[in-house]
Enzyme design. Structure first.
Site: not given
Length: 182
Positions: A169, A131, A71, A61, A47, A28
């Site tokens: 970035d 995520y 998250k 970020h 998601d 799970e």
């Protein structure tokens, strides 16, 4: 599932109970009742998934204001070093970070609450990263802190010349100049 506290309050490592047999495995990956018992209620609304190759570094970020995001991250394929940096000025762990290896083998997840900058570095040939988030993506409210800011001091485990990152970035703000949470 086992919920493991990290050195920073509210950031959790979650290890599933994996059932292996000759067919493969089952576990799970998220169970609302267990999650709420250990962490609290979070309304996940979306998601996301990314695929990256060795040396890709995404982050650090976060989203600001009403678009801040919590998250729950994990790796489906490959291996990454996942990092959460506490950017809550009122926190006793302000400016500190947690770094956790997430992989297809350990099946660990990391819960990162609102008020953190997040990033990851791919350590395998390829990684598929997924995520859950509790708020929608809002480009006008996104921000980035430099992944190699010496004030944060993250020990990225590959040579800097092997890091592959985005222009966004590369141009992230230094920690001392970043828009932070109160």
């Amino acid at each position: 599932m086992e919920y493991i506290k990290t050195d920073i309050q509210d950031v959790w490592i979650i290890e599933p109970k994996v059932f292996n047999d000759p067919r493969g495995y089952f576990f799970e990956s998220w169970k609302q009742a267990d999650f709420e018992q250990h962490i609290g209620h979070v309304d996940f609304v979306q998601d996301n998934e990314s695929k990256s190759s060795f040396g890709v570094l995404r982050g650090l970020h976060y989203q600001k204001g009403e678009y801040a995001q919590a998250k729950l991250v994990r790796v489906i394929k490959g291996r990454v070093l996942d990092v959460a940096v506490d950017i809550r000025k009122s926190s006793p762990t302000f400016g500190r970070h947690v770094a956790v290896e997430l992989s297809e083998d350990n099946k660990r997840q990391l819960f990162i609450p609102r008020g953190f900058a997040h990033g990851f570095l791919v350590l395998s040939d390829e990684a598929i990263f997924t995520y859950k988030v509790d708020n929608v993506y809002a480009p006008a409210h996104e921000a980035s802190i430099r992944w190699n800011d010496p004030e944060i001091g993250i020990n990225w485990p590959i040579a800097m010349e092997n890091v592959v990152t985005s222009e966004k970035d590369l141009n992230g703000k230094f920690f001392q100049d970043a828009d932070l949470f109160d």
